[in-house]
Design a protein around this motif. Structure first.
Motif, PDB file in Angstrom:
ATOM      1  N   ARG A 195      28.963  62.031  -6.507  1.00 37.80           N
ATOM      2  CA  ARG A 195      27.552  62.104  -6.870  1.00 37.80           C
ATOM      3  C   ARG A 195      26.845  61.022  -6.184  1.00 37.80           C
ATOM      4  O   ARG A 195      25.622  61.337  -5.580  1.00 37.80           O
ATOM      5  CB  ARG A 195      27.437  62.229  -8.339  1.00 37.80           C
ATOM      6  CG  ARG A 195      27.819  63.576  -8.993  1.00 37.80           C
ATOM      7  CD  ARG A 195      27.553  63.504 -10.300  1.00 37.80           C
ATOM      8  NE  ARG A 195      27.967  64.862 -11.157  1.00 37.80           N
ATOM      9  CZ  ARG A 195      27.270  65.405 -11.945  1.00 37.80           C
ATOM     10  NH1 ARG A 195      26.156  64.617 -12.575  1.00 37.80           N
ATOM     11  NH2 ARG A 195      27.787  66.554 -12.599  1.00 37.80           N
ATOM     12  N   ARG A 251      23.929  61.514  -3.541  1.00 40.28           N
ATOM     13  CA  ARG A 251      22.465  60.871  -3.947  1.00 40.28           C
ATOM     14  C   ARG A 251      21.937  59.811  -2.937  1.00 40.28           C
ATOM     15  O   ARG A 251      21.004  59.831  -2.534  1.00 40.28           O
ATOM     16  CB  ARG A 251      22.655  60.310  -5.288  1.00 40.28           C
ATOM     17  CG  ARG A 251      21.191  59.730  -6.011  1.00 40.28           C
ATOM     18  CD  ARG A 251      21.313  58.952  -7.116  1.00 40.28           C
ATOM     19  NE  ARG A 251      20.069  58.423  -7.729  1.00 40.28           N
ATOM     20  CZ  ARG A 251      19.924  57.505  -8.597  1.00 40.28           C
ATOM     21  NH1 ARG A 251      21.256  57.124  -8.925  1.00 40.28           N
ATOM     22  NH2 ARG A 251      18.787  57.178  -9.052  1.00 40.28           N
ATOM     23  N   GLY A 273      17.577  62.763  -5.916  1.00 40.95           N
ATOM     24  CA  GLY A 273      18.584  62.870  -6.335  1.00 40.95           C
ATOM     25  C   GLY A 273      19.041  62.425  -7.705  1.00 40.95           C
ATOM     26  O   GLY A 273      20.104  62.224  -8.083  1.00 40.95           O
ATOM     27  N   SER A 328      22.610  61.827 -11.213  1.00 37.13           N
ATOM     28  CA  SER A 328      23.180  60.395 -11.801  1.00 37.13           C
ATOM     29  C   SER A 328      23.496  60.760 -13.331  1.00 37.13           C
ATOM     30  O   SER A 328      23.046  61.958 -14.012  1.00 37.13           O
ATOM     31  CB  SER A 328      22.125  59.305 -12.014  1.00 37.13           C
ATOM     32  OG  SER A 328      21.211  59.732 -12.507  1.00 37.13           O
TER      33      SER A 328
END
Length: 605
Positions: free
Chosen positions: A562, A566, A579, A583
């Protein structure tokens, strides 16, 4: 009707003048570059020498002014290419906070000093003091670019002030027009009309940029013709400048907006490289014209007055800009450096003084006097920057420390021997790989020697110093310094990549912003300095909370995936909020695995 003889005579005069100007510029710019005094001062001295008051080789230097103004427009166009709208939004506090306070405070204080010391009328003092509050965009920005400082915190702050100064041309013209003792030019907009025209023109340029320029450059890019990029780039700048000039608005502002509109274009780097040579030449012509227009007789008759006024402007602006910079969070050293960097008066002073003369607010003699003050203040900037560089080097320079020219031939260079560089260097040495270590902190070098490690003194970002350290044959150049002051900027790393293409260049990134800035460069390795350590502690914290080892591994993998996605989105958009949904948070936790393993207690460490 022009005869053939007159046409031939005009052509001969143009060719002779062009050869004289370029020849003088070539000689003096080369000389002043070798003396490390900067190209700007070389152009000014060359212009003064060949101008009408000394050798008289150029009879009418004012003919250069319109051509030279395009040079300033090209400069701001290139700066605009480097500024994505998201970055402008990030700098809004410095632009409209620090920039506004600098122009207003410096303008009013200098005006007050002129009013009380020289007895100039209040209107005349404002007509002189407000232009003197502006700094030289044409001088400072190339200086920041050449020193790889434009993307550093100090460079961004200087740029923010300069940008607001360029924007303030519109209200300053309005103020001078409002105080005029003569009827205004009916063709030129004034007051609210001027502000409205400027706003509409900027909006129009934004719309044209979105619906016309970006599709145009996509078409040119598909054709793959290099010369079309040059034509399209010059068309963009000249077109924006022509629109603003027709509306009696700020020509550089139009070029800047056009550049910002293309900042997101994938072709912006090619555009910059194509337009840069034209910018350099035309900006050089501008400074040549400044030297030619310099009233040397006035300086010779009243040297103490001119020098005193120039010194007063420099000291006043340095004090005020340094104080304001401290209020906006700059350290003492950087605040003083910023104050000295922007202490000179700028090229727009000549334009505003001419307007004030036409408006009968000041006399022609006063315009010549303060034009000389502007030129003299601009000429001092390279000396002031060398002075502060000397003071900074004096704090750390040590004659008893060896430079990298004494290092043995190795295949790896490590720049920065702090806690990060020590690990990298020792891992290389673990396999018997020779390492040349460079650091510019004498205390660090002395500490390393206590433990038997040889570290060489110097600035590892200097290309010439890296070359003496053997970078041309090195396999690895690892920058492990902590990026204090934004030294490891994109521009600096690009210069190393160009100079040493055979080496694997590795960079210790400071944070996400730094990683985004370096995105797209051909770097062999880049990692945020605390990333792996933070992930390791996060793993330990999960295990201490009784989370199974397999689930800890799953969280680790998911977080890395992730975070990588991001970071790609942030790099593509220039927006740190991109993005955000990727998180983890209290509301966005990772669902439990369907087949978890039983938790195993971790031994205490």
């Amino acid at each position: 009707m022009t005869t053939a003889a007159e046409t031939a005579q005009t052509t001969t005069a143009i060719l002779e003048s062009g050869a004289i100007m370029l020849g003088a510029a070539l000689v003096f710019v080369t000389l002043f570059r070798r003396l490390k005094l900067g190209a700007t001062l070389g152009y000014i001295v060359a212009g003064a020498l060949i101008g009408p008051q000394l050798l008289g080789q150029i009879k009418d230097p004012e003919q250069l002014s319109s051509v030279a103004e395009i040079g300033i427009a090209l400069l701001l166009f290139i700066v605009g290419l480097e500024l994505q709208p998201s970055r402008l939004w990030r700098l809004r506090k410095d632009i409209f906070g620090l920039g506004l306070l600098q122009v207003a405070l410096c303008g009013l204080v200098v005006s007050a000093l002129l009013y009380f010391t020289l007895g100039i009328s209040p209107e005349g003092a404002l007509a002189i003091g407000l232009p003197l509050s502006l700094s030289s965009t044409a001088q400072v920005l190339p200086m920041l670019r050449s020193e790889n400082e434009l993307n550093t915190p100090q460079g961004e702050r200087a740029f923010s002030i300069l940008l607001f100064q360029d924007l303030s041309i519109v209200p300053l013209i309005t103020i001078i027009a409002a105080m005029a003792r003569t009827p205004p030019d009916p063709r030129a907009p004034v007051g609210w009309t001027l502000a409205l025209y400027t706003l509409l023109a900027v909006i129009g340029l934004v719309i044209v940029g979105y619906y016309l320029l970006n599709p145009l450059f996509r078409l040119v890019g598909r054709l793959g013709e290099r010369e079309l990029f040059v034509v399209a780039g010059l068309f963009t700048v000249i077109g924006a400048a022509a629109i603003m000039h027709t509306l009696h608005l700020s020509v550089p502002l139009g070029a800047f907006v056009a550049g910002v509109m293309l900042a997101e274009s994938p072709y912006r780097h090619e555009l910059e490289s194509d337009v840069e040579p034209f910018r350099s030449i035309l900006l050089g012509l501008f400074f040549l014209s400044v030297g030619m227009l310099l009233d040397l007789r006035l300086i010779a008759h009243r040297p103490l007055l001119v020098i005193g006024l120039a010194a007063g402007v420099i000291v006043t602006k340095t004090i005020l800009i340094s104080a304001l910079s401290r209020l906006f969070g700059c350290s003492g050293k950087l605040a003083i450096r910023l104050g000295l960097l922007l202490s000179q008066a700028g090229e727009f002073g000549f334009v505003l003084f001419a307007m004030a003369t036409t408006a009968q607010l000041i006399s022609t003699e006063a315009a010549s006097l303060f034009g000389a003050v502007v030129t003299l203040s601009m000429a001092t900037t390279p000396f002031l920057m060398r002075f502060i560089d000397f003071l900074e080097r004096a704090d750390v320079k040590r004659d008893d420390l060896d430079g990298p020219e004494l290092s043995p031939e190795t295949t790896a260079i490590v720049v920065g021997y702090g806690r990060f560089g020590q690990t990298v260097a020792q891992m290389l040495q673990a396999k018997g790989i020779g390492v040349t270590i460079i650091d510019k902190k004498p205390s660090m070098i002395e500490t390393a020697e206590e433990f038997g490690t040889k570290v060489y003194y110097g600035d590892g970002l200097r290309i010439d110093l890296l070359r003496t350290a053997g970078a041309e044959t090195a396999r690895v150049i690892a920058f492990c310094n902590d990026n204090e002051g934004g030294e490891l900027s994109r521009t600096a790393v690009e210069a190393v990549l160009r100079a040493f293409p055979q080496a694997a260049v590795m960079v210790r990134a400071f944070d996400r912003r730094h990683m985004i800035e370096l995105d797209g460069l051909d770097i062999a390795f880049a990692e945020r300095e605390l990333f792996e350590g933070a992930v390791a502690m996060g793993r330990a914290a999960l295990k201490a909370n009784g989370i199974a080892a397999s689930e800890v591994d799953r969280v680790d993998r998911e977080y890395r995936m992730r975070d990588c996605e991001r970071l790609e989105r942030q790099s593509a958009t220039g927006d740190l909020h991109a993005g955000l949904g990727l998180s983890f948070s209290a509301e966005r936790a990772l669902p439990d695995d369907e087949n978890p393993e039983p938790a195993q207690p971790e031994p205490a460490r």
